[in-house]
Scaffold this motif. Structure first.
Motif, mmCIF file in Angstrom:
data_model
loop_
_atom_site.group_PDB
_atom_site.id
_atom_site.type_symbol
_atom_site.label_atom_id
_atom_site.label_comp_id
_atom_site.label_asym_id
_atom_site.label_seq_id
_atom_site.Cartn_x
_atom_site.Cartn_y
_atom_site.Cartn_z
ATOM 1 N N SER A 194 0.810 -1.221 0.000
ATOM 2 C CA SER A 194 0.000 0.000 0.000
ATOM 3 C C SER A 194 0.839 1.265 0.000
ATOM 4 O O SER A 194 0.300 2.364 -0.012
ATOM 5 C CB SER A 194 -0.918 0.007 1.232
ATOM 6 O OG SER A 194 -0.159 -0.069 2.416
ATOM 7 N N SER A 203 0.161 1.665 -7.156
ATOM 8 C CA SER A 203 -0.356 0.383 -7.639
ATOM 9 C C SER A 203 -0.486 0.374 -9.166
ATOM 10 O O SER A 203 -1.181 1.204 -9.751
ATOM 11 C CB SER A 203 -1.720 0.095 -6.998
ATOM 12 O OG SER A 203 -2.226 -1.138 -7.449
ATOM 13 N N GLU A 261 -1.856 -1.322 -12.582
ATOM 14 C CA GLU A 261 -3.068 -2.067 -12.921
ATOM 15 C C GLU A 261 -2.957 -2.822 -14.246
ATOM 16 O O GLU A 261 -3.300 -3.991 -14.341
ATOM 17 C CB GLU A 261 -4.273 -1.108 -12.979
ATOM 18 C CG GLU A 261 -4.572 -0.388 -11.667
ATOM 19 C CD GLU A 261 -4.964 -1.324 -10.541
ATOM 20 O OE1 GLU A 261 -5.419 -2.465 -10.828
ATOM 21 O OE2 GLU A 261 -4.803 -0.948 -9.364
ATOM 22 N N GLU A 302 -3.227 3.401 -10.254
ATOM 23 C CA GLU A 302 -4.205 4.029 -9.366
ATOM 24 C C GLU A 302 -4.050 5.543 -9.423
ATOM 25 O O GLU A 302 -2.950 6.070 -9.638
ATOM 26 C CB GLU A 302 -4.043 3.532 -7.929
ATOM 27 C CG GLU A 302 -2.727 3.884 -7.266
ATOM 28 C CD GLU A 302 -2.679 3.457 -5.819
ATOM 29 O OE1 GLU A 302 -3.723 3.507 -5.148
ATOM 30 O OE2 GLU A 302 -1.592 3.051 -5.352
ATOM 31 N N SER A 320 -2.616 9.146 -1.212
ATOM 32 C CA SER A 320 -3.933 8.624 -1.566
ATOM 33 C C SER A 320 -5.016 9.366 -0.801
ATOM 34 O O SER A 320 -4.737 10.142 0.121
ATOM 35 C CB SER A 320 -4.005 7.124 -1.236
ATOM 36 O OG SER A 320 -3.971 6.927 0.170
ATOM 37 N N GLU A 359 -8.997 0.111 -1.575
ATOM 38 C CA GLU A 359 -8.352 -1.087 -2.089
ATOM 39 C C GLU A 359 -8.359 -2.217 -1.059
ATOM 40 O O GLU A 359 -8.531 -1.993 0.138
ATOM 41 C CB GLU A 359 -6.921 -0.767 -2.503
ATOM 42 C CG GLU A 359 -6.055 -0.224 -1.382
ATOM 43 C CD GLU A 359 -4.715 0.258 -1.880
ATOM 44 O OE1 GLU A 359 -3.928 -0.578 -2.317
ATOM 45 O OE2 GLU A 359 -4.475 1.480 -1.830
ATOM 46 N N LYS A 360 -8.141 -3.400 -1.530
ATOM 47 C CA LYS A 360 -8.200 -4.601 -0.703
ATOM 48 C C LYS A 360 -7.129 -4.573 0.391
ATOM 49 O O LYS A 360 -6.041 -4.068 0.200
ATOM 50 C CB LYS A 360 -7.986 -5.831 -1.597
ATOM 51 C CG LYS A 360 -8.393 -7.142 -0.974
ATOM 52 C CD LYS A 360 -8.287 -8.256 -2.007
ATOM 53 C CE LYS A 360 -8.705 -9.598 -1.427
ATOM 54 N NZ LYS A 360 -8.608 -10.671 -2.447
ATOM 55 N N GLY A 411 -12.171 -4.996 -0.971
ATOM 56 C CA GLY A 411 -12.198 -4.510 -2.343
ATOM 57 C C GLY A 411 -13.613 -4.549 -2.891
ATOM 58 O O GLY A 411 -14.602 -4.707 -2.155
#
Length: 531
Positions: A93, A97, A99, A119, A172, A479-480, A507
């Motif tokens: 984290s 991230s 994708e 992200e 974030s 996010e997860k 998620g």
């Protein structure tokens, strides 16, 4: 050529707006809609050759057209390796991230376009500009902790980032600071040392600029410079202090002092402890720095936790009672107003002149209790001294003097009284700290942390493992594996043995999961799936 608003990439993502243009590509905010939901991400678009590269210049260097195509292809392969690297570190984290990506090649085979979906985050510099003031010390410490955790993940994959700077740090919506742009990072083989000079000059470690062999400790040095600038009005070491003007000569002289090994000064807004961490990270010799990011994070975490103010308000008033001209008895009281439910602690010292004083401390919850206690003390003292003392002598200057600890007390009383009061303040703080450590927990903030980080943090704060309850909930936004809620507010106090519940994101809910709840309890841990 820049893309335009509403241009489509990644099949069904549309360009919303331009975020920024750099030497290694252009970044856009993109979005797509599905069943009424808007999803947002960032897209980095890299064209090879870029505008700065001229095919004719390369051809004049004696390369054939086939050589040029192969050269450009090798650049594309380097970028794809960066994507592979980011894919490996995707679960962290504290790292931007990755994708998805895809590559387009022109019909001539000489031009490539790489699209990378990541992200959507806020660049640190934009975040700072939007704030009414600079980042506070506590926020900068957290930034350092987060980036250290990102570097710990890099360490697991033997990656040296080589370009840690303010421009490559992002934040974030949940307040996580993240490390991005691995374009010039290097995967080190076991016992390998790099020698190439890659990075940003004013953040480079001395061994890189000197052309010497280096390892992952150069990233710790660069992070130290980032923290230095954030705590020094965005000015590097040895530059003139704000608001003095900076000239080009000043920058070169500051760089030369760093390269010569001059001791890094303390940032102007950092206290002694934080400054010591920053200076150690920026040590000239690699062996004098933190040898691993985990070591630096540990010291930063200690500063972060100690920065929770235990004594937001201190009443330093002391009262000195003299009941008899031959026997002097002092009672010196200090009130330490501690947070919320912990109440008010009053420390009192009793004894006779010339004898060793003893200290007792009482916990009281209100000013009313304080008044009652003072009255009881007066009654007891009156009984001890005897009821023969008349009113005039009792309240007279010789029999009873009530003095406040102001600037006059030093002149009015002996240094002995001043010594008692200063000693009391020191002992009182220690007494309150001991009581806090034994019976109370200051609730830490775990929002935005991973599940493992949150549990570790809570246990370190004083929670028993069996009293940490974890619920798993689906979230379209978070996010997860990230904590999205905690039952006790940060910085509040709770008794040891208290239970705390945290919600961890699963998620986005997959379509295969049915509605309803499933709960399983096992040794104090609660697992849920919630619609």
């Amino acid at each position: 050529m820049q893309l335009q608003t509403n241009d489509t990439i990644f099949h069904n993502w549309k360009i919303k707006k331009l975020i920024g243009v750099g030497s290694f590509g252009t970044v856009y905010e993109i979005e797509r809609e599905e069943f009424g939901h808007i999803y947002r991400a960032a897209a980095k678009v890299i064209t090879i050759p870029g505008e700065s590269e001229d095919e004719q210049i390369i051809l004049k260097q004696g390369m054939t057209e086939e050589n040029v195509i192969e050269y450009y292809r090798s650049l594309v392969e380097d970028i794809i390796r960066e994507c592979d690297l980011m894919e490996c570190m995707k679960g962290d984290s504290h790292i931007v991230s990755y994708e998805d990506h895809y590559v387009e090649q022109s019909e001539s085979g000489k031009r490539w376009t790489i699209y990378i979906r990541m992200e959507l985050l806020i660049p640190l510099l934009s975040y700072i500009e939007d704030k009414t003031d600079n980042l506070k010390g506590r926020e900068v410490v957290k930034l350092g902790m987060d980036i250290c955790q990102g570097l710990e993940t890099c360490q697991k994959f033997n990656v040296v980032h080589r370009d840690i700077k303010l421009e490559n740090i992002f934040i974030s919506d949940t307040g996580h600071y993240k490390l991005g742009d691995f374009g010039i990072s290097k995967v080190m083989e076991d016992n390998e040392n790099a020698v190439s000079q890659k990075g940003t000059r004013f953040y480079m470690a001395p061994e890189i600029l000197h052309g010497e062999k280096y390892d992952a400790r150069v990233d710790i040095y660069s992070l130290g410079l980032v923290l230095f600038r954030l705590m020094n009005d965005n000015r590097a070491p040895f530059l003139p202090q704000y608001p003095e003007m900076i000239r080009l000569k000043d920058k070169e002289e500051a760089l030369q002092k760093r390269l010569a090994g001059d001791s890094i000064p303390n940032p102007c807004h950092a206290d002694e402890h934080f400054g010591a961490v920053i200076r150690k990270a920026c040590s000239f010799r690699p062996e004098d720095r933190y040898q691993a990011p985990g070591e630096m994070r540990k010291d930063l975490m200690g500063i972060f936790e100690e920065s929770v103010e235990l004594y937001p308000q201190i009443d330093r008033t002391a009262e000195v009672f003299s009941f008899h001209q031959d026997t002097v008895t002092e009672t010196v009281a200090e009130t330490l107003c501690v947070r919320g439910s912990a109440g008010t602690h009053t420390l009192m010292r009793h004894g006779n002149a010339g004898k060793k004083h003893r200290m007792t401390w009482l916990k009281k919850q209100s000013s009313r209790t304080k008044i009652i206690t003072v009255l009881i003390v007066l009654v007891v003292v009156t009984a001890i001294m005897g009821f023969g003392i008349n009113s005039e002598n009792f309240w007279g200057q010789r029999s009873l003097a009530m003095l406040k600890m102001t600037s006059d007390i030093v002149n009015a009383e002996k240094p002995y009284v001043e010594y008692i009061c200063s000693e009391l303040i020191s002992e009182g703080r220690e007494a309150v700290k001991r009581e806090f450590k034994e019976h109370w927990i200051i609730v830490p903030e775990v929002l935005g942390m991973t599940e493992t980080e949150a549990v570790t943090r809570l246990i370190k704060a004083g929670y028993d493992e069996e009293n940490i309850q974890i619920s798993y909930v689906y979230s379209n936004e978070i996010e997860k594996r990230i904590v999205i809620a905690q039952s006790s507010e940060k910085k509040t106090q709770v008794r040891k043995g208290s239970v705390i519940a945290i919600d961890v994101s699963l998620g986005r809910k997959p379509s295969a999961v049915s509605k309803g709840k499933e709960t399983k309890e096992d040794s104090g841990w609660i697992w849920k799936a919630i619609d």
